[in-house]
Design a protein around this motif. Sequence first.
Motif, PDB file in Angstrom:
ATOM      1  N   SER A 141      -5.177   4.421  -3.801  1.00 32.35           N
ATOM      2  CA  SER A 141      -4.598   3.219  -3.191  1.00 32.35           C
ATOM      3  C   SER A 141      -5.652   2.424  -2.434  1.00 32.35           C
ATOM      4  O   SER A 141      -5.645   1.187  -2.449  1.00 32.35           O
ATOM      5  N   ARG A 145      -6.833  -1.470  -3.033  1.00 29.87           N
ATOM      6  CA  ARG A 145      -6.850  -2.447  -1.948  1.00 29.87           C
ATOM      7  C   ARG A 145      -8.206  -3.158  -1.887  1.00 29.87           C
ATOM      8  O   ARG A 145      -8.278  -4.375  -1.700  1.00 29.87           O
ATOM      9  N   CYS A 148      -8.565  -5.739  -4.693  1.00 32.43           N
ATOM     10  CA  CYS A 148      -7.817  -6.970  -4.424  1.00 32.43           C
ATOM     11  C   CYS A 148      -8.495  -7.841  -3.378  1.00 32.43           C
ATOM     12  O   CYS A 148      -8.320  -9.065  -3.376  1.00 32.43           O
ATOM     13  N   ALA A 155      -2.502 -12.629  -0.004  1.00 33.24           N
ATOM     14  CA  ALA A 155      -2.345 -11.289   0.573  1.00 33.24           C
ATOM     15  C   ALA A 155      -0.986 -10.695   0.241  1.00 33.24           C
ATOM     16  O   ALA A 155      -0.876  -9.498  -0.049  1.00 33.24           O
ATOM     17  N   GLU A 156       0.059 -11.534   0.255  1.00 28.48           N
ATOM     18  CA  GLU A 156       1.393 -10.991  -0.032  1.00 28.48           C
ATOM     19  C   GLU A 156       1.519 -10.550  -1.489  1.00 28.48           C
ATOM     20  O   GLU A 156       2.214  -9.569  -1.795  1.00 28.48           O
ATOM     21  N   ALA A 159      -0.310  -7.220  -1.749  1.00 31.48           N
ATOM     22  CA  ALA A 159       0.484  -6.155  -1.125  1.00 31.48           C
ATOM     23  C   ALA A 159       1.645  -5.730  -2.017  1.00 31.48           C
ATOM     24  O   ALA A 159       1.935  -4.533  -2.165  1.00 31.48           O
ATOM     25  N   GLU A 160       2.316  -6.702  -2.640  1.00 27.25           N
ATOM     26  CA  GLU A 160       3.430  -6.374  -3.534  1.00 27.25           C
ATOM     27  C   GLU A 160       2.945  -5.640  -4.772  1.00 27.25           C
ATOM     28  O   GLU A 160       3.596  -4.703  -5.247  1.00 27.25           O
ATOM     29  N   ARG A 163       2.294  -2.057  -3.912  1.00 31.48           N
ATOM     30  CA  ARG A 163       3.542  -1.298  -3.791  1.00 31.48           C
ATOM     31  C   ARG A 163       4.055  -0.864  -5.167  1.00 31.48           C
ATOM     32  O   ARG A 163       4.687   0.187  -5.294  1.00 31.48           O
ATOM     33  N   ARG A 166       0.997   1.881  -6.614  1.00 29.66           N
ATOM     34  CA  ARG A 166       0.419   2.918  -5.771  1.00 29.66           C
ATOM     35  C   ARG A 166       1.089   4.262  -6.020  1.00 29.66           C
ATOM     36  O   ARG A 166       2.173   4.355  -6.608  1.00 29.66           O
TER      37      ARG A 166
END
Length: 285
Positions: A141, A145, A148, A155-156, A159-160, A163, A166
Amino acid sequence: KMAAYEKRRAAAAPVPAGGSGLPEPGRAAPGGGGPAEGSAAEFLLRAGVTAMVREALLKVLEARPAEPVSFLAEYFERLVLAEAAAEPPGPPQRLARALWYVCLAHHSHRTAFDSNAGAAYEVLGCGGRRRAAGVDGRLYSELLRRICQRGAAPAEAAAELLRRVRCRDHEAVPFDVFRYGVLTCCVLLEFAAKADALFAVLGAGDSADSRLCQAVLRALEDALGAGHGPRPGRYLEAGSRLGPDRLALAMDQALQERKMGSSMSREEFLSKATALFIAKVKPVE
């Protein structure tokens, strides 16, 4: 004059092999050691230099970087640092090296990308004295990160995506899951870059007519819906079908509407565009 000529010719004459400072095969080395160990080519083979240079050149051909010399300098620097470590390095060093591997070649170069992903997987899976070998969900994970963070994806959206792909920190991550997550993150970054280029066509600066933006987003959604199969790269290929003719038609229809058009910011457009991509990503189960 003749004496001066003979003197110059003697000075320019080739030095015999025995006086050149380089040992001949079968002769003693200058330092008093044993016989020389063979030709220059044999020495390079024994030292592993030939294989190392061949591997470096293959990496250059796979990655085709814009600055090959800088690429080779960084490659050999990381190779030396890796060999200098007596034990497997700690997580931060392994993560940095794995990130370097996955960014060596573009994801469209399938063979090179898979090879580099395999090398990154092995680097992260190195076990230390108190740790069994294998890639766990925490390192996996964290690598996603960091991938990205290298691009301009919102950023959103990042993050999605994380999720969706991961794994739990304590889980062992199989290579096929590892490759899928790494590839999906790389495709997201390129998709975001293409969406940003689209926005630059729609308006000047950081805002554009919302009617045009909505029309392009609808056309982009239709193009993404035309993709088939779970491979993330196919979503990018489907998005590339959004050619100038379809864009022009969508924009013309939007401008023919009589409603007063408001503006849409670059951030909002990128957020909506990347959300379309994220919705197509199959979650890791």
